[in-house]
Design a protein around this motif. Structure first.
Motif, PDB file in Angstrom:
ATOM      1  N   UNK A  54       0.823  -1.213   0.000  1.00 32.91           N
ATOM      2  CA  UNK A  54       0.000   0.000   0.000  1.00 32.91           C
ATOM      3  C   UNK A  54       0.856   1.263   0.000  1.00 32.91           C
ATOM      4  N   UNK A  55       2.092   1.142   0.477  1.00 38.27           N
ATOM      5  CA  UNK A  55       2.962   2.318   0.592  1.00 38.27           C
ATOM      6  C   UNK A  55       4.250   2.216  -0.216  1.00 38.27           C
ATOM      7  N   UNK A  56       4.612   1.000  -0.640  1.00 34.53           N
ATOM      8  CA  UNK A  56       5.898   0.814  -1.310  1.00 34.53           C
ATOM      9  C   UNK A  56       5.760  -0.084  -2.530  1.00 34.53           C
ATOM     10  N   UNK A  57       6.740   0.016  -3.432  1.00 33.04           N
ATOM     11  CA  UNK A  57       6.851  -0.897  -4.557  1.00 33.04           C
ATOM     12  C   UNK A  57       7.981  -1.888  -4.291  1.00 33.04           C
ATOM     13  N   UNK A  58       7.905  -3.046  -4.971  1.00 35.39           N
ATOM     14  CA  UNK A  58       8.852  -4.122  -4.696  1.00 35.39           C
ATOM     15  C   UNK A  58       9.389  -4.748  -5.979  1.00 35.39           C
TER      16      UNK A  58
END
Length: 311
Positions: free
Chosen positions: A138-142
């Motif tokens: 919800x807050x970061x990309x991976x």
């Protein structure tokens, strides 16, 4: 199970007498020097560079600035000079920086601090054994780069030779950390065993790693389950425990560890391309093998795959 004072006294004495011996053996298999003469370097990857958004601004021009939490070998720890961060994650970060034509800048951080530091732009990415979860997405990309594994380890002379599924663990005394993901999974395994008419798993709890290891070696427990990388280092250092299986952190599904970047920054796709380049040319496998982590290899990197669900 909690260790009692007398047991802790015995533990301290035993660990003190073995400290120098264990450190010497670890040095034979893991280079923790600041110089890292065996570090692998990667070729420039033009496809990965082209995938970096034109409007993306690195924290420092010409550098790839990453946060690492030096939690312990072999993933990331302070070298023998007590200031240089070394390990599998830093080596992988160097290879990614090489692929992008950048110089690596490592920022050591406490684990609890990386989300705020990344969100506020203190570094371009986090490469520190961060698992992909739906909540974090919800807050970061991976961009994935390793499997998230826990290890089943036993005494070197244990009659337990393989643990791959719940029935293999039925009736065993297994050490886990309270409130951990592996505890949650093994509770489910025990329930499956009981439903199948087998003995339940006996979970044991100790208040530190040293107490857990002594309990295993003294025969008070049959198996210890911890993050796989930690136990690989301990097994190499102490020469008296061995792996008999691994467990996905997302059991029954695979759970991946990933480079973490700011949500919507656009950098994740470039990092995925870079990782797949390292996988293709063999650099990736060599880095993992160097740190005894070949079991954690991924067949390919993905951007924002399904993560562990919210519990």
């Amino acid at each position: 199970m909690i260790a009692f004072p007398a047991f802790r006294t015995l533990l301290i004495a035993a660990m003190a007498s073995a400290l120098c011996y264990g450190a010497a053996h670890a040095a034979e298999d893991f280079d923790l020097s600041p110089e890292q003469p065996g570090r692998l370097h990667a070729a420039r990857n033009d496809a990965a560079i082209a995938a970096i958004p034109k409007d993306f601004k690195f924290v420092t021009p010409g550098k790839f600035t990453i946060a690492v939490s030096p939690g312990g070998p072999p993933l990331a720890t302070y070298a023998t000079d007590a200031k240089t961060v070394v390990g599998a994650d830093p080596d992988y970060a160097y290879a990614i920086a090489d692929s992008l034509g950048l110089t690596l800048e490592i920022v050591p951080v406490a684990w609890i601090d990386w989300p705020l530091g990344l969100a506020s732009g203190k570094y371009d990415a986090v490469i520190s054994n961060v698992g992909v979860t739906e909540q974090r997405k919800e807050k970061f990309d991976f961009s994935t780069y390793r499997q998230g594994l826990h290890g089943f380890f036993v005494k070197s002379d244990s009659p337990v030779t393989s643990i791959k599924e719940p029935k293999n663990a039925a009736g065993l005394r297994i050490i886990v950390g309270a409130g951990t993901n592996q505890e949650r999974i093994l509770v489910k395994w025990s329930e499956e065993d009981v439903a199948a008419g087998l003995k339940p798993i006996e979970l044991q709890y100790y208040d530190d790693e040293a107490a857990s290891l002594l309990a295993l070696r003294s025969g008070r427990a049959d198996v210890i389950v911890q993050p796989h990388a930690q136990l690989v280092f301990i097994a190499t250092r102490d020469k008296n425990i061995k792996r008999v299986g691994t467990l996905s952190a997302g059991w029954p599904d695979r759970s991946d560890v990933a480079i973490t970047t700011r949500k919507g920054s656009g950098l994740a796709d470039a990092l995925t391309v870079a990782t797949n380049g390292l996988i293709k040319d063999g650099t990736y496998a060599k880095i993992l093998d160097h740190w005894h982590l070949s079991e954690e290899a991924l067949p390919a990197s993905e951007t924002n795959p399904p993560g562990l669900p919210k519990y």
